[in-house]
Enzyme design. Structure first.
Site, PDB file in Angstrom:
ATOM      1  CG  HIS A  63       0.193   4.329  -1.567  1.00  0.00           C
ATOM      2  ND1 HIS A  63       1.331   3.545  -1.620  1.00  0.00           N
ATOM      3  CD2 HIS A  63      -0.615   3.746  -0.645  1.00  0.00           C
ATOM      4  CE1 HIS A  63       1.220   2.548  -0.771  1.00  0.00           C
ATOM      5  NE2 HIS A  63       0.053   2.645  -0.152  1.00  0.00           N
ATOM      6  CG  MET A  74       1.069  -2.045   0.205  1.00  0.00           C
ATOM      7  SD  MET A  74       1.847  -0.757  -0.782  1.00  0.00           S
ATOM      8  CE  MET A  74       3.580  -0.927  -0.359  1.00  0.00           C
ATOM      9  CG  ASP A  91       3.599   0.722  -4.081  1.00  0.00           C
ATOM     10  OD1 ASP A  91       4.811   0.783  -4.357  1.00  0.00           O
ATOM     11  OD2 ASP A  91       2.997   1.598  -3.430  1.00  0.00           O
ATOM     12  CG  MET A 104       5.035   7.358   3.495  1.00  0.00           C
ATOM     13  SD  MET A 104       6.604   6.496   3.633  1.00  0.00           S
ATOM     14  CE  MET A 104       6.683   5.708   2.017  1.00  0.00           C
ATOM     15  CB  SER A 157       7.065   5.541  -6.462  1.00  0.00           C
ATOM     16  OG  SER A 157       7.206   6.133  -5.190  1.00  0.00           O
ATOM     17  CG  HIS A 189       2.731   5.508  -6.612  1.00  0.00           C
ATOM     18  ND1 HIS A 189       1.473   4.961  -6.486  1.00  0.00           N
ATOM     19  CD2 HIS A 189       3.376   5.215  -5.458  1.00  0.00           C
ATOM     20  CE1 HIS A 189       1.365   4.355  -5.311  1.00  0.00           C
ATOM     21  NE2 HIS A 189       2.518   4.499  -4.656  1.00  0.00           N
ATOM     22  N   GLY A 204      11.246   2.933   0.113  1.00  0.00           N
ATOM     23  CA  GLY A 204      11.560   2.433  -1.221  1.00  0.00           C
ATOM     24  C   GLY A 204      12.710   1.447  -1.154  1.00  0.00           C
ATOM     25  CG  ASP A 207       4.772   6.139  -2.249  1.00  0.00           C
ATOM     26  OD1 ASP A 207       3.762   5.418  -2.171  1.00  0.00           O
ATOM     27  OD2 ASP A 207       5.717   5.917  -3.034  1.00  0.00           O
ATOM     28  N   GLY A 259       6.423   1.935   3.630  1.00  0.00           N
ATOM     29  CA  GLY A 259       7.211   2.858   4.450  1.00  0.00           C
ATOM     30  C   GLY A 259       8.510   3.296   3.801  1.00  0.00           C
ATOM     31  CG  MET A 293       1.425   4.071   2.725  1.00  0.00           C
ATOM     32  SD  MET A 293       3.079   3.929   2.045  1.00  0.00           S
ATOM     33  CE  MET A 293       3.029   5.265   0.858  1.00  0.00           C
TER      34      MET A 293
HETATM   35  C1  DX5 Z   1       6.564   2.003  -0.254  1.00  0.00           C
HETATM   36  C2  DX5 Z   1       5.875   2.852  -1.268  1.00  0.00           C
HETATM   37  C3  DX5 Z   1       6.291   2.578  -2.653  1.00  0.00           C
HETATM   38  C4  DX5 Z   1       7.752   2.802  -2.949  1.00  0.00           C
HETATM   39  C5  DX5 Z   1       8.174   1.700  -3.872  1.00  0.00           C
HETATM   40  O1  DX5 Z   1       5.952   2.123   0.956  1.00  0.00           O
HETATM   41  O2  DX5 Z   1       4.467   2.694  -1.202  1.00  0.00           O
HETATM   42  O3  DX5 Z   1       5.472   3.260  -3.604  1.00  0.00           O
HETATM   43  O4  DX5 Z   1       8.030   4.038  -3.545  1.00  0.00           O
HETATM   44  O5  DX5 Z   1       9.550   1.751  -4.026  1.00  0.00           O
HETATM   45  P1  DX5 Z   1      10.337   0.587  -4.795  1.00  0.00           P
HETATM   46  O6  DX5 Z   1       9.744   0.500  -6.166  1.00  0.00           O
HETATM   47  O7  DX5 Z   1      11.741   1.072  -4.769  1.00  0.00           O
HETATM   48  O8  DX5 Z   1      10.125  -0.683  -4.000  1.00  0.00           O
HETATM   49 ZN    ZN Z   2       3.233   3.597  -2.870  1.00  0.00          ZN
END
Ligand code: DX5
Ligand code: ZN
Length: 220
Positions: free
Chosen positions: A68, A139, A177, A39, A10, A35, A146, A37, A144, A70
Site C-alpha cells: 500500500h 481507507m 483498511d 509511507m 498489516s 499488507h 495504525g 504500508d 498514516g 502512501m
Molecule cells: C494506515 C495503514 C493501515 C494500518 C491499519 O495508514 O494504511 O494499513 O496499518 O492499522 P489498524 O488496523 O490498526 O487501524
Molecule cells: Zn494500509
C-alpha cells in the site's frame, strides 16, 4: 456480490526488529495476504519502509505481499517494488496526477494494481478508474498511523462500489483498511468488503492465530 473473505495483517503494528518471526506467526495463523504500508513522510505525515524491506520479506514468506503506497507521485518507485516481489500494489487516487498511466504501469510490471481512496474521496471520484484496477482499497481511517478509529461513513461508499461491480465488473475486489476489529468487520463485510487489512487487531494481540480466527468469525 462479495468474494471470499481474506485477512491481510498489516506489519505496521508488528515488531520491526523481529519481522521474520512476526510474519511467520501470521502465516501459520491463517493470514491470506501480508499488507505492507509504505509511507513517504509527504503524502502522509509518517515514514516507514521501502522496497529493500519488501525484497527481504519476499525471501522470508510465501504470503502474497500487498503493498500500500502512501506516497506522493509514486511512479518512480513502482519498478523497485515489482522487482522486490510485490504481488499487489495500491496507489492513492489523491497522490497520482495521471492515475490511469500509473495503474497501467503497475500492470505492465506484472503486478496486480489497486487504487486506494481516502475517507473523504467520493464514489464519483473513484468510478472512472474502476475498470482499470483489480481492487479498490477503501481507507476507513485517514492514512498514516495504525490504531485509529473506524470511520463509519465509508460504508456508504463501499455499498456504492459493490453495486457498481455487480453491474459492471464482478471480478473487482474491495479491500478495507483502518480500524478493522471484531466490532467493525461485520458491518464492512455486509457492505461488500472482500479483503480486510488489520494491523493492531492482529499484531496487538499475543495470539495472532486466535486474532485472525476471531476476525474471520466476526466477518460472518
Ligand atoms: C494506515 C495503514 C493501515 C494500518 C491499519 O495508514 O494504511 O494499513 O496499518 O492499522 P489498524 O488496523 O490498526 O487501524
Ligand atoms: Zn494500509
Amino acid at each position: 456480490m462479495p468474494h471470499p473473505v481474506a485477512i491481510a495483517p498489516s506489519i505496521l503494528s508488528a515488531d520491526f526488529a523481529h519481522l521474520a518471526n512476526e510474519v511467520a506467526q501470521v502465516a501459520q495463523g491463517g493470514a491470506d495476504l501480508l499488507h505492507v504500508d509504505v509511507m513517504d513522510g509527504r503524502f502522509v505525515p509518517n515514514l516507514t519502509i521501502g522496497a529493500p524491506v519488501v525484497a527481504s520479506l519476499a525471501k522470508a514468506t510465501q504470503l502474497p505481499l500487498d503493498c500500500h503506497l502512501m506516497v506522493h507521485e509514486p511512479d518512480h518507485l513502482l519498478q523497485d517494488f515489482a522487482k522486490a516481489g510485490a504481488k499487489r500494489l495500491s496507489v492513492h487516487i489523491e497522490a497520482c496526477r495521471h492515475l490511469h498511466r500509473t495503474v497501467q504501469r503497475i500492470r505492465s510490471l506484472g503486478v496486480s494494481p489497486g487504487v486506494a481512496v481516502n475517507p473523504h474521496t467520493s464514489f464519483s471520484m473513484v468510478e472512472p478508474i474502476l475498470r482499470e484496477v483489480d481492487f479498490v482499497l477503501v481507507m476507513s481511517v485517514n492514512p498514516g498511523f495504525g490504531g485509529q478509529s473506524f470511520i463509519t461513513a465509508v460504508l456508504d461508499k463501499i455499498r456504492a462500489i459493490d453495486d457498481w461491480r455487480c453491474e459492471h465488473r464482478p471480478a473487482l475486489r474491495i479491500q478495507i483498511d483502518g480500524g478493522i476489529t471484531t466490532e467493525t468487520i461485520g458491518a464492512a463485510r455486509k457492505a461488500g468488503v472482500d479483503w480486510f487489512v488489520a494491523g493492531s487487531a492482529v499484531f496487538g494481540k499475543q495470539d495472532r492465530a486466535a486474532a485472525i480466527a476471531a476476525l474471520r468469525a466476526a466477518a460472518g
